[in-house]
Design a protein around this motif. Structure first.
Motif, PDB file in Angstrom:
ATOM      1  N   ALA A   1       0.822  -1.209   0.000  1.00 12.64           N
ATOM      2  CA  ALA A   1       0.000   0.000   0.000  1.00 12.64           C
ATOM      3  C   ALA A   1       0.855   1.258   0.000  1.00 12.64           C
ATOM      4  N   THR A   2       2.060   1.144   0.416  1.00  6.74           N
ATOM      5  CA  THR A   2       2.869   2.355   0.493  1.00  6.74           C
ATOM      6  C   THR A   2       3.882   2.427  -0.651  1.00  6.74           C
TER       7      THR A   2
ATOM      8  N   GLU B   1       4.867   5.864  -2.173  1.00 12.39           N
ATOM      9  CA  GLU B   1       4.530   6.998  -1.308  1.00 12.39           C
ATOM     10  C   GLU B   1       5.774   7.503  -0.615  1.00 12.39           C
TER      11      GLU B   1
ATOM     12  N   LEU C   1      -5.275   6.125  -3.661  1.00 16.98           N
ATOM     13  CA  LEU C   1      -4.226   5.107  -3.691  1.00 16.98           C
ATOM     14  C   LEU C   1      -4.185   4.397  -5.042  1.00 16.98           C
TER      15      LEU C   1
ATOM     16  N   ARG D   1      -2.638   6.627  -7.612  1.00 20.42           N
ATOM     17  CA  ARG D   1      -1.187   6.755  -7.434  1.00 20.42           C
ATOM     18  C   ARG D   1      -0.474   5.546  -8.020  1.00 20.42           C
TER      19      ARG D   1
ATOM     20  N   GLU E   1       0.605  11.701  -1.276  1.00 23.22           N
ATOM     21  CA  GLU E   1      -0.837  11.620  -1.148  1.00 23.22           C
ATOM     22  C   GLU E   1      -1.548  12.952  -0.976  1.00 23.22           C
TER      23      GLU E   1
ATOM     24  N   ASP F   1      -8.912  -0.511  -0.502  1.00 24.70           N
ATOM     25  CA  ASP F   1      -9.199   0.903  -0.305  1.00 24.70           C
ATOM     26  C   ASP F   1     -10.698   1.175  -0.361  1.00 24.70           C
TER      27      ASP F   1
END
Lengths: 216, 162
Positions: free
Chosen positions: A2-3, A6, A38, A41, A59, B52
């Motif tokens: 998820a990161t 980022e 997300l 991105r 973000e 999400d």
């Protein structure tokens, strides 16, 4: 996962790495992508990587300013040394909008020359014009496509946004794709210009952009 | 042969995602971004989307259910959830869910909480349908090691009648 991509505030060494020359490493463009979604991105990162660009995805506008070292703190704390060649920001973000981020960047004597491209899922003429007037290089309709990124990259590589405007990027015409998205009845609160076909406006916008260019 | 029937199953499931109006060509654009250097890209994006979106759908529901009749909408949170859900949907090419979300956003802009509550069940239903179908489809897809020269079914299914 998820990161991925980022970038949060990095702890930097005391010395400032002020690499300001254009050859920041093998002529790869470094793009700062700003989007609170997300999913978006991840997609924009992939688009940029395929286009052989380095990507830093953050973000929010606040994070973007921190990354650039424009968050009011001393530049030596935030600046990471890697020159940003292009900023791509979503328009609608909570807190600082893409428009507000654009303004802050254009107000900065250090960063105002970095081309800023605004992205939005909504084709609202007043929004587009507002961004262009504030100095955005272009306005892309989401979802952004590979062709958009390639065109953008070519444009940036040609003259870092400094050319006369003949090779101006055209906003991709995606009006028909969004027809299926809008409700059958017109949105009561919607901008009345939304039914505009983009094909009728690029020339108007290019001439406006040309006019705006002369302001520099 | 077991191999080709799995391929067929995958191709047919993929096609049904389009035929049932769940996905549009943006999904195909995502598939185009997949290659040997990132052969699981679509799967990864969908995973991100599902994780999400679940947060966003839950957030929307909780915001709406906990609001009292005359309480002002929580401008920061509810709007954020709605917007992020819409963005995510558009990003992967979802068709039906963002339409419902857009309706809710219209109500949100107008301060119409009751309107949003009315649309919520439909939005959730559409999301659940999409979620189930996506999960089922991706469950069938093999995980591909980066660098493997493979022909991911999603790109190779020219026989799916597209």
């Amino acid at each position: 996962m998820a990161t991925v991509g980022e970038v949060f505030r990095r702890s930097l060494p005391e010395t400032i790495d002020q690499v300001r020359d254009d050859s920041s490493s093998s002529s790869e463009l470094h793009v700062l992508a700003v989007d609170d979604s997300l999913v978006d991105r991840k997609v924009i990162e992939r688009l940029l990587k395929i286009s052989s660009c380095k990507v830093t995805a953050v973000e929010s506008g606040t994070r973007a300013l921190q990354y650039l070292g424009l968050d009011g703190e001393r530049a030596s704390v935030g600046f990471n040394g890697l020159k940003v060649n292009l900023i791509m920001t979503d328009y609608s973000m909570p807190g600082m909008t893409g428009y507000e981020l654009l303004k802050k960047i254009k107000e900065s004597s250090v960063f105002r020359e970095i081309p800023v491209v605004v992205m939005s899922s909504e084709n609202i003429l007043t929004r587009i014009d507002r961004c262009l007037e504030e100095g955005a290089e272009d306005f892309l309709l989401k979802p952004v496509k590979l062709d958009d990124v390639k065109r953008l990259k070519d444009f940036i590589m040609k003259g870092d946004g400094k050319d006369g405007g003949e090779t101006r990027i055209h906003k991709r015409k995606r009006q028909d794709d969004y027809a299926s998205l809008s409700s059958p009845s017109p949105f009561p609160a919607c901008d009345p210009s939304s039914p505009l076909m983009p094909s009728s406006s690029p020339s108007a916008r290019s001439s406006k952009r040309a006019k705006l260019r002369n302001k520099d | 042969m077991a191999g080709s029937s799995l391929q067929q199953q995958i191709a047919s499931m993929r096609q049904s995602l389009f035929d049932e109006g769940l996905l549009n060509e943006q999904f195909i654009e995502l598939e185009k971004l997949e290659d040997a250097s990132d052969p699981n890209f679509v799967k990864n994006v969908i995973n991100v989307f599902l994780t999400d979106s679940l947060k966003n759908v839950t957030g929307i529901e909780e915001s709406l259910l906990h609001l009292k009749a005359d309480e002002p909408l929580d401008i920061t949170e509810l709007g954020k959830f709605l917007h992020r859900l819409k963005s995510g949907c558009l990003g992967i090419g979802a068709k039906k869910v963002p339409i419902e979300v857009e309706k809710m956003l219209q109500c949100y802009e107008a301060g119409d909480m009751e309107g949003m509550k009315t649309i919520l069940p439909t939005m959730k239903q559409e999301y659940n349908i999409l979620e189930n179908k996506l999960e089922a489809y991706f469950e069938l897809l093999p995980h591909i090691e980066p660098g493997q020269s493979s022909d991911p079914p999603s790109k190779g299914s020219t026989s799916s009648g597209e």
